[in-house]
Design an enzyme around this catalytic site. Sequence first.
Site, short mmCIF file in Angstrom:
data_model
loop_
_atom_site.label_atom_id
_atom_site.label_comp_id
_atom_site.label_asym_id
_atom_site.label_seq_id
_atom_site.Cartn_x
_atom_site.Cartn_y
_atom_site.Cartn_z
N ALA A 155 -29.74 -14.73 9.76
CA ALA A 155 -30.28 -13.41 10.12
C ALA A 155 -31.75 -13.31 9.73
O ALA A 155 -32.58 -12.85 10.52
CB ALA A 155 -29.46 -12.31 9.45
N TYR A 156 -32.06 -13.74 8.53
CA TYR A 156 -33.45 -13.70 8.07
C TYR A 156 -34.34 -14.58 8.94
O TYR A 156 -35.40 -14.16 9.40
CB TYR A 156 -33.52 -14.14 6.61
#
Length: 249
Positions: A155-156
């Site tokens: 996600a990051y």
Amino acid sequence: MTVYSGRFEGRTAVITGGTGGLGLAVARRFIAEGGQVALWDMNAEALAQAAGEIGAKHLVALDVSDPAAVAQAARDTAAALGRIDVLVNSAGITGATAPVHEYPLDSWQRVIDINLNGLFYCCREVVPVMLANGYGRIVNVASVAGKEGNPNASAYSASKAGVIGLTKSLGKELAGKGIIANALTPATFESPILDQLPPSQVDYMRSRIPMGRLGEAEESAAMILFMASEECSFTTASTFDTSGGRTTY
């Protein structure tokens, strides 16, 4: 640190995530070099503490993932400061540490909402203020993870890759209009955000840096201050690295 006296005299800046780590380091430098700063952050208590420490001109407690709150913050800040010359988008979270097939859905959504959507909302609302004045500098804090990807941080990594793509689009849109937009892609640096990660993940990221150490917030802040200055006048829609040699493109 080297302070360039008066470099930002008469200039104003909005710094998101401005109460700690990189955001606070940038705010401290900007004020020391003659500018006025508005801090936008979720933590009202931390905002008051940071303002007392560095003398910020305007404070807004908000969640950047709320588009209505961002729109109101832009209006209030422009009214309070008279103009917005610089926008530094440094608000961000790491999210869960897990492989893609086990990644929590709520963590994925929250990371994208803050790191990418929130940054988009801030640019969307502040750019018209800059266009009205015919001047602006936008610095979007991405990450080396947006270029290379880090395992167990999908996600990051995805959010920061999105920041790079958004910045390239934005910079091209604004080229020739007096507004410069670039992204910073730092490797891991000492910051409170590391508290969100297990030590094993931090160790992995340190091992990927040829210099063999994590960066310091002040090192990235120095780069951001150049990107936010009038001296940065012919580079837009691009990325600047502070990666200790990690990034290769």
